[in-house]
Design an enzyme around this catalytic site. Structure first.
Site, short mmCIF file in Angstrom:
data_model
loop_
_atom_site.label_atom_id
_atom_site.label_comp_id
_atom_site.label_asym_id
_atom_site.label_seq_id
_atom_site.Cartn_x
_atom_site.Cartn_y
_atom_site.Cartn_z
N LYS A 1 7.17 7.74 35.33
CA LYS A 1 8.04 8.41 34.36
C LYS A 1 9.46 8.59 34.93
O LYS A 1 9.61 8.88 36.10
CB LYS A 1 7.43 9.79 34.06
N LYS B 1 2.27 18.88 40.76
CA LYS B 1 3.36 19.64 41.38
C LYS B 1 2.88 20.44 42.58
O LYS B 1 3.59 20.57 43.57
CB LYS B 1 4.00 20.58 40.35
N LYS C 1 14.03 13.82 36.49
CA LYS C 1 15.21 14.35 37.19
C LYS C 1 14.88 14.67 38.64
O LYS C 1 15.77 14.82 39.47
CB LYS C 1 15.79 15.58 36.47
P1 TYM Z 1 10.99 19.23 30.74
O1 TYM Z 1 12.15 20.12 31.01
O2 TYM Z 1 10.33 18.56 31.89
O3 TYM Z 1 11.38 18.12 29.70
C1 TYM Z 1 12.00 18.46 28.47
C2 TYM Z 1 11.57 17.50 27.37
O4 TYM Z 1 11.92 16.16 27.73
C3 TYM Z 1 10.77 15.33 27.63
N1 TYM Z 1 10.84 14.31 28.69
C4 TYM Z 1 10.66 13.01 28.47
N2 TYM Z 1 10.40 12.31 27.33
C5 TYM Z 1 10.28 10.97 27.44
N3 TYM Z 1 10.39 10.31 28.62
C6 TYM Z 1 10.65 10.96 29.78
N4 TYM Z 1 10.79 10.30 30.92
C7 TYM Z 1 10.79 12.37 29.73
N5 TYM Z 1 11.05 13.32 30.67
C8 TYM Z 1 11.06 14.50 30.00
C9 TYM Z 1 9.58 16.27 27.86
O5 TYM Z 1 8.40 15.74 27.33
C10 TYM Z 1 10.05 17.51 27.13
O6 TYM Z 1 9.79 17.41 25.75
N6 TYM Z 1 7.24 22.47 29.98
C11 TYM Z 1 8.40 21.84 29.38
C12 TYM Z 1 9.43 22.82 28.87
C13 TYM Z 1 8.89 23.85 27.93
C14 TYM Z 1 8.53 23.64 26.58
C15 TYM Z 1 8.12 24.92 26.10
C16 TYM Z 1 8.47 22.53 25.74
C17 TYM Z 1 8.72 25.16 28.21
N7 TYM Z 1 8.26 25.82 27.10
C18 TYM Z 1 7.68 25.08 24.78
C19 TYM Z 1 8.02 22.68 24.44
C20 TYM Z 1 7.63 23.95 23.97
C21 TYM Z 1 9.08 20.96 30.42
O7 TYM Z 1 8.97 21.18 31.61
O8 TYM Z 1 9.87 20.02 29.90
#
Ligand code: TYM
Length: 340
Positions: free
Chosen positions: A203, A120, A206
Site C-alpha cells: 500500500k 503496527k 505516508k
Molecule cells: P488514514 O489516516 O490512514 O487514511 C485516511 C483515508 O485514506 C485512505 N487511504 C487510502 N486509500 C487508498 N489507497 C491508499 N494507499 C490509502 N492510504 C490511505 C484510508 O482508507 C482512509 O479512508 N482509521 C482511519 C481514520 C479514522 C476514520 C474514522 C475513518 C478515524 N476515525 C472514522 C473513517 C471513519 C485511518 O487511520 O485512516
C-alpha cells in the site's frame, strides 16, 4: 412490536493528521468525500482525527502543524465548510466520551484480531500504547456519535468498519434498543487501494521510509513528474483489458491511478491506451497528475499562510458538530444508566 427507527442519512469519515497527505488519501478518501458532499443527498461530516494520531508518539508542534495542514488539504480538495461540517476530533469531546463506553462494549478478542493492530504493534505488542489497541473503538465512536449511516474509506479500513458494525449491534442488543444504525462502509472507485510506486503489492503509505514510493499532496510539479517517471514497471506494452494486469501489480496500480485521476473506469482507459509503451504512458500519467494535483498543493500553501483562519473554521465546525453529538451522548448515557 417496536418500529425500526429511521436514521438521518449522514456521512462521516476521518483522516489522521500524522503528516503528509498522500495520493492514496486523496484518491481513496478525499475525492470520495467531495463526491458525497456535492451529491447533497446526505449530511456530511469530515474529521481530522488527532486523538488517533497520538496512539503513536507525535511531537506537539508537529501535530498542530499537521492538523492545520490536513484541514487545508480538505479545503483545497473541495470540502466546503458550509455545506459539510469540518472538525478536529479533540475539539468535539463526545468522540472520546463515547469511545470509553465502547471500550466497555468491545471485546479484547475482537481488538486483538485487527490486522492493523498486528501490523503496527508488530512483535513488540507489550510496548505498544493501550490507545493503539483501543484505536478501533474510538473510530466506532467517531462514526456513531453522529449515528452516521455511511462511511466512505479506502480498502484498508474495511475491517475497522466491520468492527464498528459489531459494536453497534452489541450495544443495541445488550441494552435492548435501536439507538445506533448499522453503518454501511462505502469502498468504491478505481483507487480504493493505491499502491507504492516502488512495489505494486504494498500500500502507498505516508509512513513508508522511501519518499519516492508515494506522491505527497505537498510535492511540487517536478517532483510529481519525476516520481511517476521512476515508478517501477515492466517492459511490456499496456494490454486492452484489466484482467491482463492481474500478474502486473505495478502497471495495474499506475492504470488505476490514471483512471481515478481522470474520473473514468479502468476498462475505458485501457481500451484507449492499448499497445502503448510504459515510458510513454508514465509521461501522460505525470502530466495528468500535475494538472490535477498542482492546484491543490498551491491552494494548501495559500491557506497555510493564515492559520488563524483555519482555527476559526475548526471552532465553527466543532460548534456545529456538537449540536448533533451532545444530544446523542445524552441518549447513550441515559440508556447505560448514568445519573445526569
Ligand atoms: P488514514 O489516516 O490512514 O487514511 C485516511 C483515508 O485514506 C485512505 N487511504 C487510502 N486509500 C487508498 N489507497 C491508499 N494507499 C490509502 N492510504 C490511505 C484510508 O482508507 C482512509 O479512508 N482509521 C482511519 C481514520 C479514522 C476514520 C474514522 C475513518 C478515524 N476515525 C472514522 C473513517 C471513519 C485511518 O487511520 O485512516
Amino acid at each position: 412490536m417496536s418500529e425500526t427507527p429511521t436514521f438521518t442519512p449522514r456521512v462521516f469519515s476521518g483522516i489522521q493528521p500524522s503528516g503528509g497527505l498522500t495520493l492514496g488519501n486523496y484518491l481513496g478518501a478525499m475525492t470520495r468525500f467531495v463526491d458525497w458532499q456535492d451529491r447533497g443527498t446526505h449530511e456530511t461530516i469530515f474529521c481530522m482525527v488527532d486523538l488517533h494520531a497520538i496512539t503513536v508518539p507525535q511531537k506537539p508542534e508537529t501535530l498542530r502543524h499537521n492538523t492545520r495542514e490536513l484541514c487545508a488539504g480538505f479545503l483545497a480538495a473541495g470540502i466546503d465548510p458550509e455545506r459539510s461540517i469540518l472538525i478536529n476530533q479533540s475539539q468535539v469531546p463526545e468522540h472520546a466520551q463515547l469511545a470509553w463506553v465502547f471500550n466497555c462494549v468491545a471485546r479484547m478478542g475482537w481488538m486483538g484480531r485487527m490486522t492493523q493492530w498486528k501490523d503496527k504493534a508488530g512483535k513488540n505488542a507489550e510496548a505498544a500504547s493501550l490507545g493503539l489497541f483501543a484505536y478501533p473503538a474510538l473510530m466506532a465512536a467517531d462514526i456513531l456519535i453522529y449515528k452516521s449511516t455511511h462511511v466512505p474509506v479506502g480498502d484498508d479500513q474495511k475491517q475497522h468498519l466491520e468492527l464498528t458494525r459489531d459494536i453497534a449491534t452489541k450495544f443495541n442488543h445488550d441494552f435492548g434498543v435501536e439507538l445506533f444504525p448499522i453503518t454501511e462502509p462505502v469502498i468504491e472507485g478505481a483507487a480504493t487501494r493505491v499502491m507504492s510506486l516502488k512495489d505494486g503489492t504494498k500500500k502507498m503509505s505516508k509512513s513508508d521510509p522511501v519518499d519516492a514510493s508515494r506522491i505527497n499532496l505537498t510535492d511540487d510539479a517536478d517532483t510529481i513528474a519525476r516520481k511517476f517517471k521512476k515508478a517501477k514497471t515492466d517492459p511490456d506494452p499496456l494490454p486492452g483489458h484489466a484482467e491482463a494486469l492481474d500478474a502486473r501489480p505495478d502497471v495495474r496500480n499506475l492504470v488505476n491511478i490514471y483512471a481515478a485521476l481522470d474520473g473514468r473506469d479502468v476498462g475505458t482507459v485501457l481500451a484507449e491506451k492499448e499497445g502503448k509503451m510504459l515510458g510513454y504512458f508514465k509521461q501522460e500519467l505525470a502530466d495528468l497528475a500535475v494538472e490535477k494535483l498542482s492546484p491543490i498543493s498551491q491552494e494548501m500553501s495559500r491557506l497555510m499562510r493564515d492559520p488563524a483562519e483555519i482555527d476559526r473554521m475548526l471552532a465553527r465546525g466543532a460548534e456545529r458538530a456538537r449540536a448533533i453529538s451532545v444530544p446523542i451522548l445524552e441518549e447513550v448515557y441515559d440508556v447505560v444508566g448514568m445519573v445526569r
